[in-house]
Design an enzyme around this catalytic site. Structure first.
Site, PDB file in Angstrom:
ATOM      1  N   ALA B  48       0.834  -1.209   0.000  1.00 40.63           N
ATOM      2  CA  ALA B  48       0.000   0.000   0.000  1.00 40.63           C
ATOM      3  C   ALA B  48       0.866   1.256   0.000  1.00 40.63           C
ATOM      4  O   ALA B  48       0.635   2.192  -0.776  1.00 40.63           O
ATOM      5  CB  ALA B  48      -0.935  -0.006   1.210  1.00 40.63           C
ATOM      6  N   GLU B  68       9.642   3.844   7.325  1.00 46.74           N
ATOM      7  CA  GLU B  68       9.562   2.411   7.616  1.00 46.74           C
ATOM      8  C   GLU B  68      10.241   2.171   8.960  1.00 46.74           C
ATOM      9  O   GLU B  68      11.369   2.587   9.168  1.00 46.74           O
ATOM     10  CB  GLU B  68      10.249   1.616   6.503  1.00 46.74           C
ATOM     11  N   ASN B  76       5.470  -6.889   5.966  1.00 46.11           N
ATOM     12  CA  ASN B  76       4.872  -8.202   5.799  1.00 46.11           C
ATOM     13  C   ASN B  76       4.617  -8.524   4.327  1.00 46.11           C
ATOM     14  O   ASN B  76       4.457  -9.675   3.956  1.00 46.11           O
ATOM     15  CB  ASN B  76       3.555  -8.234   6.592  1.00 46.11           C
ATOM     16  N   GLY B  82       3.495 -13.931  -3.362  1.00 45.05           N
ATOM     17  CA  GLY B  82       3.568 -13.052  -4.532  1.00 45.05           C
ATOM     18  C   GLY B  82       2.362 -13.134  -5.442  1.00 45.05           C
ATOM     19  O   GLY B  82       2.459 -12.876  -6.639  1.00 45.05           O
ATOM     20  N   ARG B 327     -10.725 -19.834   2.877  1.00 47.58           N
ATOM     21  CA  ARG B 327      -9.744 -20.048   3.945  1.00 47.58           C
ATOM     22  C   ARG B 327     -10.367 -20.373   5.295  1.00 47.58           C
ATOM     23  O   ARG B 327      -9.913 -21.262   5.996  1.00 47.58           O
ATOM     24  CB  ARG B 327      -8.862 -18.799   4.087  1.00 47.58           C
ATOM     25  N   GLU B 467      -3.692  -3.691   5.094  1.00 52.89           N
ATOM     26  CA  GLU B 467      -4.194  -4.542   6.179  1.00 52.89           C
ATOM     27  C   GLU B 467      -4.566  -3.750   7.433  1.00 52.89           C
ATOM     28  O   GLU B 467      -5.327  -4.226   8.274  1.00 52.89           O
ATOM     29  CB  GLU B 467      -3.154  -5.621   6.521  1.00 52.89           C
TER      30      GLU B 467
END
Lengths: 500, 500
Positions: B48, B68, B76, B82, B327, B467
């Site tokens: 993102a 960062e 993550n 990928g 999932r 996320e």
């Protein structure tokens, strides 16, 4: 609930006042001008708030205040059927019911579907006998009849003689005042006031507040010596906030709550760094009627009659659920009843009048057109366009289950129905869930301390109890299990504050 | 993660610094001393954050910075297989796959079990083709083989040639720098800096931060002209916070995430009044192996082989799930595999070597003892103590399903297995879920603006993507559907900030 305009307006107002931080809880500095001071500040006058007030006075707190934002006291707590699950009471023993705190915890853990808090449930259940006695000391009167609520393995839901939460609120409010607790209505909690370490020093209150007029009244700063208890209830009526959790819970979906259940206290604690838990788990009541607003009379009727009645899908004329399964199971199944175009087609609860008339709820639902009387199965089928033969067969089968004591269709606990058969005349109520209870809220520990998201340790001076907290019930709360939790954690918060 | 001691220490430190509010985001006043200034501040260098950085520069932002907190970039995002689901790409057309954004949204809504955000899903899916092209413009290379992930009705998971998220991160980081984006590692986001109206003016950053040493480095105040994007990822590694949501997710439960996934950004936004959404919906990866730490090699192996392999319960020798169900369905079923004492008994994924060897993941799992080769069904049964005859019958039945193209046991979509039969020699991997993804986070709208809990309107100047946000996926996220969402909302945030 509040719109951007009133939000900004308040921002400007507080800035003008100059005393406090406008946006959120992080007022700090040593120069706050305090208008009032109490040992213990309680926000909210429902079960949790009043239990805390009484307990604090029992523990000799010098000064205790209860702030209530609405004109009337009691909040959402007044609006239920007055039931409270206790395990191990004298009344249960007298009625030959074997039960224990351990069994109550086990039932609730099952309904919680793996994410309920065992430690909080156990703490609440073990405090049950004290709560039962303490409420009676306050003047609460319980019926001799204990009710079987869904998902429980023992009959344990004790009920006030008024069959209403007001049966708790009125005597507890009276007792609190007699003990010297100050109570103020139209006093809205706006902000926590904290020092540089994040400890809670007091609250900012909007005195003279009128619900729906967010800038009514005036702001005062109230200091606490021992702690602040936030017992402001759930957010069932905050459409924005509940839709963030579940987009299907639009303004069109009914809600059983009192109008003040807007989640203000919850949102303010989040801004103070409290840990949000399980907010997405919003419970709809499977006993609600689509033929009236709010909690209504239908809930009392269906709760009394579920054990010895059947719920029918209008398309099939057949049962579709265990009528005393837990709330989530039933609400989910009820919401699946649809016509061929997918529109809601509320299920029919069919009760035998011979038994239904023993409870005063029957007169209410008939009077207010929430249920109707039918002389025969044919009349029900004709009125609701239910296929007749399957319905006749279903009722015949059901009466066989009553005779045999087992339900091969859905495994319903048949002892709860006490051998009562389903015979004409019938009383029929429609069933459609309404938003009822927020399992989610902010996280507390077994001392009713509010846990900080950043550190995982309690926020000093801040306590919470009741529906504003989350995590105890997990995915689904059992019926009659909010009241005892509110009372137990209100009491616990008072004890913790008096020890602090 | 942080303990009370370090929390208090920081409180004291900030008070000494005197510039800012110590506890949370509500620094205000006009007298903040600014150390740096940029048009756009991005916190986090995963999918993102980097997508936002590149897009902002494409839109001619003058100055863009990426902070960062870790020593290495990518967070993550580097640690997955990928994969990224796009609907309607040229590659799909070339491979004869019919797909659409609408179908992708429909699949995701189903997995979301009624509470996913249709508007966010649609926004993300419709941006897919742009994201696919933009990433290639940055130098991302996709394989010619598209992967079928669980719960999807079309094969749409595009994969980097490196079979790793690093295949996105490295070229995007390089491109961002080439476009003039400043990037700083070991710069930890501490607080939002806001004015009296709650608008975000900038951030407080801990420069020279070393992970695990919460008071390392020094605090600086960084002002933004257009906005702050928080793209700090999930909280999978924050045991306190995840246990508040699900008490079963103790420190003993594995986690596939990078160590920095501690939810700091999320928690700081909550304290700034952002709306928490779906925090209790934490996804465990059903493709994980208990025989290695972290994300590991097993995930790549099982993801490649699920369509043409079977998962077996060791007690019964039988399949127990659709191996390409969503999932949550699979993780829940895998967690139910237990021995007679209730201890975990991981299921066995049995794959045909003839097909498995076509993917490089096989060499890895064999090398690191995450999977093992067997010459016969008898050898598998003997090694894992599985009842032989039921297992033989199951494999025979399965190969019948392959021939017929239908799975009467669990309704698996058999075309995904491309007619590949399960024959010796076999490669067997054990399956046990690990914490993988936080569906919950803070609420955003389709402009990537962060929604305030109190007002239901955006917090001015604050954006979030990836996320750290919640609500888009609902109860369960489909595989390969986080990456496109992170990229799409990163891009969206950049566009919104440039318009602001």
């Amino acid at each position: 609930m509040t719109d951007r305009r009133s939000f900004l307006k308040f921002g400007a107002g507080a800035a003008a006042a100059g005393a406090l931080f406008p946006i959120s809880s992080q007022a700090s500095n040593g120069d706050t001008k305090w208008d009032q001071e109490y040992d213990i500040i309680i926000v909210g006058s429902g079960f949790a708030g009043l239990a805390a007030a009484v307990e604090a006075k029992r523990l000799n707190a010098k000064s205790v205040v209860v702030f209530e934002k609405m004109g009337v006291y009691g909040g959402n707590s007044t609006l239920n059927a007055g039931q409270s699950c206790f395990a191990g009471t004298e009344l249960q023993t007298k009625l030959g019911i074997t039960d224990s705190a351990e069994l109550m915890v086990k039932d609730q853990l099952k309904a919680g579907r793996g994410i309920a808090s065992e430690s909080l449930l156990r703490h609440s259940a073990e405090l049950g006998p004290y709560v039962y006695q303490m409420t009676q000391d306050c003047g609460v009167k319980y019926r001799d009849h204990i009710i079987t609520t869904g998902g429980t393995s023992a009959t344990r839901s004790h009920q006030t003689i008024e069959r209403s939460g007001a049966g708790f609120i009125q005597p507890m409010l009276k007792t609190a005042r007699e003990l010297g607790v100050e109570t103020h209505n139209r006093h809205k909690f706006e902000h926590l006031i904290r020092n540089d370490n994040g400890d809670v020093l007091g609250v900012q209150i909007r005195r003279g507040y009128h619900f729906g007029h967010e800038d009514s009244g005036e702001l005062i700063n109230v200091r606490c010596n021992k702690g602040v208890l936030i017992a402001t209830g759930g957010f069932g009526f905050n459409v924005n906030f509940r839709m963030a959790q579940d987009p299907t819970l639009t303004a069109e979906v009914g809600c059983t709550n009192a109008k003040g259940a807007t989640g203000d206290g919850l949102i303010e604690m989040l801004a103070a760094g409290a840990t949000p838990v399980h907010l997405a788990h919003i419970q709809s009541g499977p006993w609600a009627s689509p033929d009236e607003g709010g909690f209504g009379y239908g809930a009392g009727f269906s709760l009394y009659n579920f054990p010895h009645s059947i719920a029918i899908d209008r398309n099939t004329g057949q049962r579709f659920m265990n009528e005393i399964a837990d709330r989530k199971t039933r609400a989910d199944l009820e919401l699946q009843r649809r016509d061929k175009d997918g529109n809601p087609q509320p299920a029919l609860l069919i009760a035998p009048k011979a038994e239904a008339q023993k409870d005063p709820s029957m007169k209410k639902v008939l009077k207010y057109n929430v249920a109707w009387e039918f002389d025969s199965v044919e009349a029900i089928a004709a009125h609701f366009k239910v296929p007749l033969k399957p319905l006749q067969q279903q009722i015949k089968d059901w009466n066989g289950y009553v005779a045999n004591g087992t339900d091969p269709q859905f495994g319903k606990r048949m002892d709860a129905g006490r051998g009562i058969k389903l015979t004409a005349p019938f009383i029929v109520q429609r069933l459609w869930p309404k938003v009822h209870y927020c399992q989610g809220g902010i996280q507390i520990n077994t001392k009713a301390e509010v846990m900080a998201a950043k550190t995982g340790v309690p926020i000093k001076g801040l306590y919470a109890a009741g529906e504003v907290t989350g995590g105890i019930h997990g995915v689904s709360r059992l019926g009659g299990c909010s009241t005892p939790e509110c009372l137990a954690f209100g009491i616990t918060a008072a004890r913790s504050m008096m020890e602090a």
